[in-house]
Design a protein around this motif. Structure first.
Motif, mmCIF file in Angstrom:
data_model
loop_
_atom_site.group_PDB
_atom_site.id
_atom_site.type_symbol
_atom_site.label_atom_id
_atom_site.label_comp_id
_atom_site.label_asym_id
_atom_site.label_seq_id
_atom_site.Cartn_x
_atom_site.Cartn_y
_atom_site.Cartn_z
ATOM 1 N N PHE A 134 0.824 -1.210 0.000
ATOM 2 C CA PHE A 134 0.000 0.000 0.000
ATOM 3 C C PHE A 134 0.860 1.264 0.000
ATOM 4 C CE2 PHE A 134 -2.234 3.451 2.073
ATOM 5 C CZ PHE A 134 -3.459 3.439 1.435
ATOM 6 N N ALA A 135 1.853 1.281 0.920
ATOM 7 C CA ALA A 135 2.691 2.478 1.017
ATOM 8 C C ALA A 135 3.406 2.760 -0.300
ATOM 9 C CB ALA A 135 3.703 2.312 2.152
ATOM 10 N N TRP A 136 3.847 1.696 -0.964
ATOM 11 C CA TRP A 136 4.551 1.857 -2.235
ATOM 12 C C TRP A 136 3.622 2.400 -3.320
ATOM 13 C CZ3 TRP A 136 9.368 2.028 -3.959
ATOM 14 C CH2 TRP A 136 9.599 1.888 -5.324
ATOM 15 N N LYS A 137 2.385 1.873 -3.346
ATOM 16 C CA LYS A 137 1.448 2.231 -4.418
ATOM 17 C C LYS A 137 0.751 3.568 -4.180
ATOM 18 C CE LYS A 137 -1.295 -0.891 -6.017
ATOM 19 N NZ LYS A 137 -2.303 -1.953 -6.075
ATOM 20 N N PHE B 37 -2.491 9.765 4.993
ATOM 21 C CA PHE B 37 -1.930 9.003 6.097
ATOM 22 C C PHE B 37 -0.438 9.299 6.164
ATOM 23 C CE2 PHE B 37 -1.023 6.598 2.434
ATOM 24 C CZ PHE B 37 -0.053 5.642 2.704
ATOM 25 N N PHE B 38 0.275 8.596 7.055
ATOM 26 C CA PHE B 38 1.673 8.941 7.286
ATOM 27 C C PHE B 38 2.519 8.895 6.025
ATOM 28 C CE2 PHE B 38 1.412 4.353 7.762
ATOM 29 C CZ PHE B 38 2.557 3.890 7.136
ATOM 30 N N GLY B 39 2.178 7.998 5.085
ATOM 31 C CA GLY B 39 2.980 7.860 3.882
ATOM 32 C C GLY B 39 2.742 8.940 2.846
ATOM 33 N N SER B 40 1.591 9.630 2.921
ATOM 34 C CA SER B 40 1.258 10.618 1.890
ATOM 35 C C SER B 40 1.278 12.050 2.413
ATOM 36 C CB SER B 40 -0.130 10.312 1.304
ATOM 37 O OG SER B 40 -1.134 10.373 2.295
ATOM 38 N N VAL B 41 1.673 12.227 3.694
ATOM 39 C CA VAL B 41 1.646 13.559 4.302
ATOM 40 C C VAL B 41 2.536 14.550 3.547
ATOM 41 C CG1 VAL B 41 2.451 14.829 6.325
ATOM 42 C CG2 VAL B 41 0.949 12.861 6.622
ATOM 43 N N THR B 42 3.746 14.133 3.198
ATOM 44 C CA THR B 42 4.677 15.041 2.513
ATOM 45 C C THR B 42 4.115 15.522 1.185
ATOM 46 O OG1 THR B 42 6.566 13.957 3.562
ATOM 47 C CG2 THR B 42 7.011 15.286 1.596
ATOM 48 N N HIS B 43 3.568 14.587 0.405
ATOM 49 C CA HIS B 43 2.998 14.964 -0.882
ATOM 50 C C HIS B 43 1.771 15.845 -0.703
ATOM 51 C CE1 HIS B 43 2.610 14.569 -5.204
ATOM 52 N NE2 HIS B 43 1.336 14.231 -5.066
ATOM 53 N N PHE B 44 0.993 15.578 0.354
ATOM 54 C CA PHE B 44 -0.196 16.383 0.655
ATOM 55 C C PHE B 44 0.178 17.856 0.868
ATOM 56 C CE2 PHE B 44 -2.679 18.252 4.178
ATOM 57 C CZ PHE B 44 -3.935 18.318 3.584
ATOM 58 N N LYS B 45 1.221 18.078 1.644
ATOM 59 C CA LYS B 45 1.634 19.454 1.933
ATOM 60 C C LYS B 45 2.076 20.193 0.668
ATOM 61 C CE LYS B 45 3.145 18.329 6.633
ATOM 62 N NZ LYS B 45 4.309 18.226 7.560
ATOM 63 N N ALA C 194 1.611 6.189 -1.689
ATOM 64 C CA ALA C 194 2.265 7.315 -1.021
ATOM 65 C C ALA C 194 2.101 8.612 -1.815
ATOM 66 C CB ALA C 194 3.740 7.011 -0.804
ATOM 67 N N THR C 195 2.082 8.524 -3.147
ATOM 68 C CA THR C 195 1.939 9.729 -3.982
ATOM 69 C C THR C 195 0.603 9.758 -4.712
ATOM 70 O OG1 THR C 195 3.056 8.613 -5.833
ATOM 71 C CG2 THR C 195 4.440 9.874 -4.310
ATOM 72 N N HIS C 196 -0.356 8.957 -4.233
ATOM 73 C CA HIS C 196 -1.637 8.866 -4.931
ATOM 74 C C HIS C 196 -2.665 9.881 -4.436
ATOM 75 C CE1 HIS C 196 -1.591 4.697 -7.088
ATOM 76 N NE2 HIS C 196 -0.511 5.412 -7.320
ATOM 77 N N ILE C 197 -2.272 10.734 -3.503
ATOM 78 C CA ILE C 197 -3.203 11.786 -3.102
ATOM 79 C C ILE C 197 -2.994 12.973 -4.043
ATOM 80 C CG2 ILE C 197 -1.602 12.738 -1.364
ATOM 81 C CD1 ILE C 197 -4.185 13.387 0.282
ATOM 82 N N ILE C 198 -4.052 13.375 -4.693
ATOM 83 C CA ILE C 198 -3.984 14.450 -5.684
ATOM 84 C C ILE C 198 -5.049 15.489 -5.372
ATOM 85 C CG2 ILE C 198 -3.073 12.935 -7.490
ATOM 86 C CD1 ILE C 198 -5.890 12.863 -8.697
#
Length: 521
Positions: free
Chosen positions: A402-405, A431-439, A407-411
């Motif tokens: 999940f984290a691999w697939k 979630f924790f894996g997509s926080v950086t991309h979210f910001k 982590a950058t799937h939040i758009i």
């Protein structure tokens, strides 16, 4: 299934009647699970009484029933066979202490992160393990002192009685629900065996096979209160090394099954149990079990469903079930000796059929190959190793995938509405894996004065997501911008600090889902 569950709050009458129903159904299953663990039936009954009473009183999920379970029993059998029951009691005490520690350190929240394929594999593996454990009931003590398969007429009678038990359990609910079907099946088969004097092994026969030859003739199941006793094992490093592996597995299996059951009841009743408190409750109950001669246990999915369906919602339902069960132990233990093994095996086979998620075969065709792999992996590891290892392995594999697939799937799709507000329509998990991309999706410095963040197609899954949203709200506030947050869960809203004042509530459209966090655990 959930639509059939009424959402009414618990009351004294419903809780008491539901508790009595659960107690009646607990008797045969507690005895059967004791067989699985290789201990005397009364050890299972003591466990069901103490687990049910303590977890109902101090646990984190009113309405949930705990007792001796197959998931725990299959872990115990090797330790009992190799070292004896005293070592089992010591292992149960240690397992209880580990569970209390899990509650104190607030680890209960992590059950919210168990993926659905792992849960399917968990219940399927549990069903297979319980089924395989029943095969031992088709054996008897041979002349050479070893357990041998039944032969001839005895085997045919055994199979016929098993089939009759299962038939009664399936047919009776279509006629009446006044009496629990499993109890009615036990009584009917018991009367048939003794009325026709059939050659069928009973509970007392099983107990005698477990005892030395010189004690077999006087074997009995006299009912009495459980008494306090420190397990008679050497207090040495070697003893700790013997019981530690079993204790760790028991603690993990007990918490996993209990917290999974808690989550299921949460969904059915539209309420929220307290996972960390349940960890402590399970731990205290298991610790007491070890000192009072019980085999320990955890939450029981089947009995909990019976309780909820019967109207039990409050703590009184579980307390009533435990007290009524104690009455059986004190005054009806001799009757338990007469129960045919075939009836208990039939009850367990029905539990197996009801536990196995048959729909998973259809689901496999509709999910991606990664989820199908996790489902089969968890089921296989459950059968080969144990439930705790299987779930841990499944969660790790699922998390990595999940984290691999994702982590950058939040758009974010952006547009400007008719009022000149900039709207960020989010899609994907936060979630924790997509926080950086979210910001990185937002531009507080250059955005207009009014900004909308719409979570209609997104979900906040953990505390990291909550903190990220709070931090983003702080940045917009520092830049003098007005933020509007739409379509988040009421639970998320209650956890927000700085961003809470920017949330726009919409009762009809706002989603409802849980967040893995200590604050509500």
């Amino acid at each position: 299934m959930f639509d059939l569950i009424t959402k009414q709050q618990g009351n004294v009458k419903n809780d008491v009647l539901s508790g009595i129903t659960v107690a009646l159904a607990l008797v045969p299953e507690a005895v059967a699970f004791a067989f699985v663990a290789g201990v005397e039936p009364m050890v299972g009954l003591y466990a069901a009484f103490m687990m049910g009473l303590i977890t109902s009183a101090i646990g984190g999920r009113p309405g949930m029933i705990s007792g001796a379970t197959g998931a725990m029993a299959v872990v115990m059998v090797a330790l009992v066979a190799q070292h004896g029951i005293a070592y089992l009691f010591a292992a149960v005490i240690l397992a209880g202490l580990l569970q209390i520690s899990a509650g104190i350190f607030k680890l209960g929240k992590f059950i919210r992160l168990v993926p659905y394929p792992v849960m399917l594999g968990f219940v399927n593996g549990l069903a297979i393990v319980i089924f395989l454990a029943q095969m031992g009931q088709f054996k008897m003590l041979g002349e050479d002192g070893t357990m041998e398969w039944m032969q001839g007429e005895m085997m045919y009678i055994m199979l016929g009685l098993v089939a009759l038990t299962m038939a009664i359990i399936y047919i009776l609910p279509k006629l009446t629900t006044a009496v629990p079907a499993s109890l009615a099946a036990i009584i009917t088969v018991t009367l048939l065996v003794h009325g026709l004097d059939l050659e069928a092994r009973t509970v007392i026969d099983f107990v005698r096979d477990m005892l030395p030859v010189e004690q077999q003739a006087s074997a009995t199941l006299a009912g009495e209160l459980p008494t306090f006793a420190i397990p008679m094992v050497p207090f040495t490093w070697e003893t700790l090394m013997i019981i530690l592996p079993t204790a760790v597995i028991l603690a993990l299996v007990g918490l996993i099954e209990s917290l999974l059951t808690l989550t299921l009841i949460d969904e059915m009743t539209d309420t929220r149990g307290r996972g960390n408190r349940e960890c402590v409750g399970q731990g205290v109950a298991n610790t007491v079990n070890g000192f009072f001669g019980g085999m320990g246990g955890c939450a029981m999915i089947g009995q909990s469903m019976i309780n909820i369906n019967s109207g039990g919602r409050g703590r009184l339902s579980g307390i009533t079930a435990a007290i009524v069960l104690l009455a059986f132990i004190l005054f009806a233990a001799p009757l338990i000796e007469m129960i045919p093994l075939a009836a208990l095996v039939g009850v367990m086979f029905v539990v197996v059929i009801g536990t196995f998620e048959w729909a998973s075969f259809r689901i496999i065709r509709g999910v991606n190959k990664e989820d199908a792999f996790v489902l089969f992996l968890v089921t296989a590891v459950t059968v080969i190793a144990d439930l705790a290892v299987a779930v841990v392995v499944g969660v790790i594999v699922s998390a990595l995938v999940f984290a691999w697939k994702h982590a950058t799937h939040i758009i974010a799709r952006t547009h400007t509405d008719r009022d000149g507000w900039k709207v960020y329509e989010l899609e994907g998990p936060l979630f924790f894996g997509s926080v950086t991309h979210f910001k990185d999706l937002f531009d507080p410095k250059n955005d207009p004065e009014d900004v909308v963040i719409d979570f209609n197609e997104s979900r906040i899954w953990d505390s990291s997501g909550i903190d990220a949203l709070d931090g983003l709200a702080d940045k917009y506030e520092q830049n003098g911008k007005k933020l509007h947050i739409r379509h988040i869960s009421p639970e998320c809203r209650s956890l927000l600090v700085k961003a809470n004042k920017y949330v726009e509530m919409n009762v009809n459209e706002d989603p409802r889902y849980k967040v893995a966090t200590d604050k509500l655990g």
